[in-house]
Design a protein around this motif. Structure first.
Motif, PDB file in Angstrom:
ATOM      1  N   UNK A  16       0.826  -1.205   0.000  1.00 61.19           N
ATOM      2  CA  UNK A  16       0.000   0.000   0.000  1.00 61.19           C
ATOM      3  C   UNK A  16       0.861   1.255   0.000  1.00 61.19           C
ATOM      4  N   UNK A  17       1.957   1.230   0.739  1.00 67.30           N
ATOM      5  CA  UNK A  17       2.834   2.401   0.776  1.00 67.30           C
ATOM      6  C   UNK A  17       3.365   2.714  -0.620  1.00 67.30           C
ATOM      7  N   UNK A  18       3.725   1.696  -1.355  1.00 65.99           N
ATOM      8  CA  UNK A  18       4.222   1.923  -2.715  1.00 65.99           C
ATOM      9  C   UNK A  18       3.142   2.540  -3.594  1.00 65.99           C
ATOM     10  N   UNK A  19       1.937   2.022  -3.523  1.00 73.23           N
ATOM     11  CA  UNK A  19       0.876   2.514  -4.394  1.00 73.23           C
ATOM     12  C   UNK A  19       0.408   3.910  -4.004  1.00 73.23           C
ATOM     13  N   UNK A  20       0.393   4.218  -2.719  1.00 65.20           N
ATOM     14  CA  UNK A  20      -0.119   5.523  -2.307  1.00 65.20           C
ATOM     15  C   UNK A  20       0.906   6.627  -2.559  1.00 65.20           C
ATOM     16  N   UNK A  21       2.170   6.349  -2.315  1.00 66.64           N
ATOM     17  CA  UNK A  21       3.190   7.390  -2.436  1.00 66.64           C
ATOM     18  C   UNK A  21       3.482   7.727  -3.889  1.00 66.64           C
ATOM     19  N   UNK A  43      13.836  -9.654 -10.133  1.00 72.64           N
ATOM     20  CA  UNK A  43      12.453  -9.383 -10.527  1.00 72.64           C
ATOM     21  C   UNK A  43      12.255  -7.918 -10.895  1.00 72.64           C
ATOM     22  N   UNK A  44      11.276  -7.679 -11.763  1.00 72.33           N
ATOM     23  CA  UNK A  44      10.868  -6.305 -12.031  1.00 72.33           C
ATOM     24  C   UNK A  44      10.313  -5.696 -10.744  1.00 72.33           C
ATOM     25  N   UNK A  45      10.428  -4.378 -10.631  1.00 70.06           N
ATOM     26  CA  UNK A  45       9.927  -3.696  -9.437  1.00 70.06           C
ATOM     27  C   UNK A  45       8.437  -3.964  -9.243  1.00 70.06           C
ATOM     28  N   UNK A  46       7.669  -3.943 -10.321  1.00 69.07           N
ATOM     29  CA  UNK A  46       6.231  -4.200 -10.197  1.00 69.07           C
ATOM     30  C   UNK A  46       5.959  -5.606  -9.683  1.00 69.07           C
ATOM     31  N   UNK A  47       6.770  -6.584 -10.085  1.00 72.55           N
ATOM     32  CA  UNK A  47       6.577  -7.949  -9.597  1.00 72.55           C
ATOM     33  C   UNK A  47       6.921  -8.062  -8.115  1.00 72.55           C
ATOM     34  N   UNK A  48       7.874  -7.266  -7.667  1.00 74.22           N
ATOM     35  CA  UNK A  48       8.191  -7.239  -6.236  1.00 74.22           C
ATOM     36  C   UNK A  48       6.978  -6.727  -5.454  1.00 74.22           C
ATOM     37  N   UNK A  49       6.392  -5.620  -5.939  1.00 78.00           N
ATOM     38  CA  UNK A  49       5.216  -5.060  -5.268  1.00 78.00           C
ATOM     39  C   UNK A  49       4.055  -6.056  -5.315  1.00 78.00           C
ATOM     40  N   UNK A  50       3.841  -6.676  -6.462  1.00 81.19           N
ATOM     41  CA  UNK A  50       2.740  -7.629  -6.600  1.00 81.19           C
ATOM     42  C   UNK A  50       2.934  -8.850  -5.708  1.00 81.19           C
ATOM     43  N   UNK A  51       4.179  -9.215  -5.433  1.00 84.26           N
ATOM     44  CA  UNK A  51       4.400 -10.344  -4.521  1.00 84.26           C
ATOM     45  C   UNK A  51       3.937  -9.993  -3.112  1.00 84.26           C
ATOM     46  N   UNK A  52       4.069  -8.725  -2.731  1.00 82.35           N
ATOM     47  CA  UNK A  52       3.577  -8.294  -1.414  1.00 82.35           C
ATOM     48  C   UNK A  52       2.051  -8.355  -1.372  1.00 82.35           C
ATOM     49  N   UNK A  53       1.412  -7.845  -2.427  1.00 88.53           N
ATOM     50  CA  UNK A  53      -0.053  -7.925  -2.498  1.00 88.53           C
ATOM     51  C   UNK A  53      -0.513  -9.382  -2.528  1.00 88.53           C
ATOM     52  N   UNK A  54       0.161 -10.213  -3.313  1.00 90.35           N
ATOM     53  CA  UNK A  54      -0.260 -11.604  -3.459  1.00 90.35           C
ATOM     54  C   UNK A  54      -0.202 -12.343  -2.129  1.00 90.35           C
ATOM     55  N   UNK A  55       0.860 -12.138  -1.358  1.00 95.08           N
ATOM     56  CA  UNK A  55       0.979 -12.817  -0.067  1.00 95.08           C
ATOM     57  C   UNK A  55      -0.159 -12.419   0.862  1.00 95.08           C
ATOM     58  N   UNK A  93       1.586  -0.793 -13.832  1.00 96.56           N
ATOM     59  CA  UNK A  93       1.483  -2.242 -14.041  1.00 96.56           C
ATOM     60  C   UNK A  93       0.829  -2.918 -12.832  1.00 96.56           C
ATOM     61  N   UNK A  94       1.193  -2.484 -11.634  1.00 95.66           N
ATOM     62  CA  UNK A  94       0.561  -3.035 -10.429  1.00 95.66           C
ATOM     63  C   UNK A  94      -0.923  -2.688 -10.412  1.00 95.66           C
ATOM     64  N   UNK A  95      -1.246  -1.430 -10.732  1.00 93.00           N
ATOM     65  CA  UNK A  95      -2.643  -1.014 -10.749  1.00 93.00           C
ATOM     66  C   UNK A  95      -3.472  -1.826 -11.724  1.00 93.00           C
ATOM     67  N   UNK A  96      -2.910  -2.129 -12.892  1.00 94.52           N
ATOM     68  CA  UNK A  96      -3.625  -2.930 -13.885  1.00 94.52           C
ATOM     69  C   UNK A  96      -3.913  -4.332 -13.351  1.00 94.52           C
ATOM     70  N   UNK A  97      -2.934  -4.920 -12.666  1.00 96.90           N
ATOM     71  CA  UNK A  97      -3.135  -6.260 -12.099  1.00 96.90           C
ATOM     72  C   UNK A  97      -4.198  -6.243 -11.011  1.00 96.90           C
ATOM     73  N   UNK A  98      -4.208  -5.204 -10.187  1.00 95.69           N
ATOM     74  CA  UNK A  98      -5.194  -5.118  -9.114  1.00 95.69           C
ATOM     75  C   UNK A  98      -6.590  -4.850  -9.665  1.00 95.69           C
ATOM     76  N   UNK A  99      -6.679  -4.088 -10.749  1.00 92.00           N
ATOM     77  CA  UNK A  99      -7.984  -3.851 -11.370  1.00 92.00           C
ATOM     78  C   UNK A  99      -8.581  -5.156 -11.881  1.00 92.00           C
TER      79      UNK A  99
END
Length: 246
Positions: free
Chosen positions: A58-63, A169-181, A123-129
């Motif tokens: 969340x910190x990554x997406x909000x900031x 990993x791509x930065x977006x994949x790192x963020x998505x791994x946090x969301x996925x967990x 890219x993260x936003x698209x995956x979450x959508x």
């Protein structure tokens, strides 16, 4: 329900209580029920945000709604990815469509960092959508599982999914791994309460499964959620959503 008249004590079938005291009691019960649901949601949201993986995602997406400075990217990696033990320090930060930036050169390349983090956020936003779509494909969750960017761990009597990104990993994949967990550890909660802005990527959690409006409070963009409003299109404009900021 049968009521007795005050004078003759004769049953009055079908009569409904209409006195002020009865209406007040009904309103009181409704208010207490609403307050109870609100307290439960606040407690639930508190438990969710206590998750280190969700807090970092969340910190990554909000900031990153604005261009990110190099020191912000470094601090995010240190505090939310490296310090918790999810990943060792990467040699460089990568993202599709952006220049790769060596970790030791972040300060010298602020423009490249801004582009890279912006692309990662989109890219993260698209995956979450996709995750909150009425008929989701669930690609990013499957990708996290199949690529082993999350792992199942058990400590004592507690178990759950943990992020396991790799330095390459791509930065977006790192963020998505946090969301996925976080999502895999309690998917029903996220399916019911998570909302995503289709314009700015803001992630929030709504108390009601079906928010009454679809306007992002940050950019007035379209907010999407798993279950759309029945018999109504998504609306833009003012009005409360019962939404809590993440």
């Amino acid at each position: 329900m049968e009521l007795m008249s005050n004078s003759l004590k004769i049953p009055m079938p079908g009569a409904a209580p209409t006195d002020l005291a009865s209406r007040s009691r009904r309103l009181g019960w409704s208010a207490r029920a609403d307050a109870g649901r609100a307290r439960s949601f606040v407690a639930l949201r508190g438990r969710m945000l206590a998750s280190p993986s969700l807090a970092g995602a969340l910190h990554f997406m909000q900031v990153t709604n604005r261009p990110w400075e190099p020191h912000e990217l470094r601090a995010w990696l240190d505090n939310h990815v490296i310090a918790p033990g999810w990943m060792r320090p990467p040699r460089a930060v990568r993202e599709p469509g952006a220049e790769t930036v060596a970790l030791g050169e972040l300060d010298e390349r602020p423009e490249a960092v801004a582009v890279l983090t912006g692309r990662a956020r989109r890219r993260v936003g698209s995956a979450l959508l996709d995750f909150v779509a009425p008929d989701p494909e669930g690609k990013f969750l499957r990708a996290a599982l199949y690529s082993a960017r999350v792992r199942w761990a058990a400590v004592g009597d507690r178990s759950g999914w943990l992020p396991a990104p790799r330095e390459s990993d791509f930065l977006s994949d790192v963020v998505l791994s946090l969301f996925a967990a976080a999502i895999l550890s309690g998917p029903d909660i996220y399916q019911r309460h998570m909302t995503v802005c289709s314009h700015c990527g803001r992630v929030a959690f709504a108390q009601e499964a079906r928010p009454s409006t679809a306007a992002c409070p940050r950019c007035d963009g379209e907010v999407r959620w798993r279950v759309p409003l029945a018999g109504a299109g998504r609306r833009r404009g003012g009005g409360g959503t019962g939404e809590e900021r993440a």
